[in-house]
Each structure stands twice: as structure tokens, then as C-alpha cells.
Scaffold this active site. Sequence first.
Site, mmCIF file in Angstrom:
data_model
loop_
_atom_site.group_PDB
_atom_site.id
_atom_site.type_symbol
_atom_site.label_atom_id
_atom_site.label_comp_id
_atom_site.label_asym_id
_atom_site.label_seq_id
_atom_site.Cartn_x
_atom_site.Cartn_y
_atom_site.Cartn_z
ATOM 1 C CG ASP A 35 36.905 31.130 32.578
ATOM 2 O OD1 ASP A 35 36.700 29.922 32.811
ATOM 3 O OD2 ASP A 35 37.800 31.792 33.130
ATOM 4 C CG HIS A 67 35.578 26.449 32.371
ATOM 5 N ND1 HIS A 67 35.811 27.122 33.555
ATOM 6 C CD2 HIS A 67 34.521 25.622 32.615
ATOM 7 C CE1 HIS A 67 34.941 26.737 34.462
ATOM 8 N NE2 HIS A 67 34.137 25.837 33.921
ATOM 9 C CG MET A 69 31.396 27.884 33.355
ATOM 10 S SD MET A 69 32.333 29.188 34.194
ATOM 11 C CE MET A 69 33.491 29.628 32.907
ATOM 12 C CG ASP A 176 38.677 27.677 36.887
ATOM 13 O OD1 ASP A 176 39.149 28.760 37.264
ATOM 14 O OD2 ASP A 176 37.878 27.559 35.928
HETATM 15 C C1 DX5 Z 1 35.193 31.196 37.258
HETATM 16 C C2 DX5 Z 1 36.140 30.891 36.135
HETATM 17 C C3 DX5 Z 1 37.560 31.004 36.478
HETATM 18 C C4 DX5 Z 1 38.015 32.353 36.939
HETATM 19 C C5 DX5 Z 1 39.136 32.153 37.902
HETATM 20 O O1 DX5 Z 1 33.915 30.820 36.887
HETATM 21 O O2 DX5 Z 1 35.918 29.586 35.651
HETATM 22 O O3 DX5 Z 1 38.391 30.521 35.434
HETATM 23 O O4 DX5 Z 1 38.465 33.189 35.911
HETATM 24 O O5 DX5 Z 1 39.496 33.373 38.421
HETATM 25 P P1 DX5 Z 1 40.379 33.520 39.717
HETATM 26 O O6 DX5 Z 1 41.684 32.833 39.447
HETATM 27 O O7 DX5 Z 1 40.503 34.996 39.835
HETATM 28 O O8 DX5 Z 1 39.621 32.900 40.835
HETATM 29 ZN ZN ZN Z 2 37.344 28.644 34.234
#
Ligand code: DX5
Ligand code: ZN
Length: 227
Positions: A35, A67, A69, A176
Amino acid sequence: MTYRIAPSILSANFAKLGEEVDNVLASGADIVHFDVMDNHYVPNLTIGPLVCEALRKHGVTAPIDVHLMVKPVDRIIPDFAKAGATYITFHPESSEHVDRTIGLIKECGCKAGLVFNPATPLDVLEYTLDKLDMVLLMSVNPGFGGQKFIPYVLDKARAVRQMINDRGLKVEIEIDGGVGPANIADVARAGVDTFVAGSAVFSKRNESDPNRYDTIIGQMRAELAKV
Ligand code: DX5
Ligand code: ZN
């Protein structure tokens, strides 16, 4: 259907990340979910290409699912490709030119995916689905681990699965946020094949060995076997 479990290293112990990634893969995980947050597109700040490269140099050979962001997104894509990313996914809101960004990821030799926030409509898929390797559906608002799963995203998963099947494509569907043993089977029934799980995995070390995660990953696989 082949199901894949993708632990999000956001919830790992960053002070010993290489070991944590080795351990979670040795415990049965398939993919490393990575992430990347910029404190601009999302209100949190995490890790960049140097960390991805460090994991590759450490010896991680499993797919790394980056991923993004971040906004803007194009500048950083070649850096992640060089750093060893397998998948690069981005949010359509973070690119002025979604088609160009997909093309850039492919030109860099990576698999490309689009990520949809819970409230983001799927309309850009009409013209992009056949160019994608993955559709990532956010089942929480991005920025943090440990949030609660938003159930209406299951309707989106069913809609994406329908589009993929109608067009005879082989695009993967990843989910996710807030996924764990209690809901993974329902998510799979909605057509998802790849499951990100951060806090669910990294907060549940094996009782007998704190360096292993076989118990929780095994529970998730057992739930998937019921689908
Ligand atoms: C949130 C991330 C996720 C996060 C998921 O913005 O993209 O990948 O780490 O975490 P959990 O599984 O704890 O919801
Ligand atoms: Zn993610």
C-alpha cells in the site's frame, strides 16, 4: 476458481519487514499487497519504490501488488516497475488520463489494475476492462488498515464479475479492506478471486510460533473451500 490471499504489509511490523514478508509467504500467502499512500490522495503516508526494491533484494520472489493511493500517479509508475512491482493498480480519480496511465503501466512491463473506492461508480470499466489485468474493489475508504467492511461493495463485485464474464475476459477481481475469515466466503461468492487482508492476518500470529501465520491463513482457505 483459484483463490489467492494477499496480506497487506501495512499491518506488518515495518521494523523487520523482510522477515515479516518471508514469514507470511511461508505461511501460505500468495501475493504481497503493498500500500502506497502520499498524505494527499489519502490522509496517510507509507512506503515507496525503495522499499519495494529492498524486498526484491531481500529475496522476495512472490508477486508484489502495488496499490497506489497517490496523486498524481504517472511519475512514480516507472520507478515501481524498476523496483520489481508485479501489479500496479491506481484509482481513476488520481489520473487525468486513465487510458494513458494504464498504457504506461503495461509499457513498463507490469500488470495493470484500476481501483474503485466504495462510492466510485464502475463506468470507466466500459472502455478499459479489456486492457486490465485486475479490478480492485475497495471495501473500506482508503487510507488505513483495520476498518470495517462495507457490505454494499458485494453488489459491485457481482457487477464486475458479470461484466468480465459477459465479455469473456480473464481479469482478476481483488477486494481490499475489512476482509477476514468471517466474510471471505461471502466475498468469494460475489465473484472475487483475490483477497487483501492486513489486520486480519498480521494480528493473528500462530499461538505456537509468533513468526508464522498458518493458522489464520488456513482458516481463510477453509472458508474459501466452502464456496
Ligand atoms: C487501505 C489499504 C488496505 C489495508 C487493508 O487503504 O488499501 O490494503 O491495508 O487493511 P485491513 O485488511 O486491515 O482492512
Ligand atoms: Zn490496499
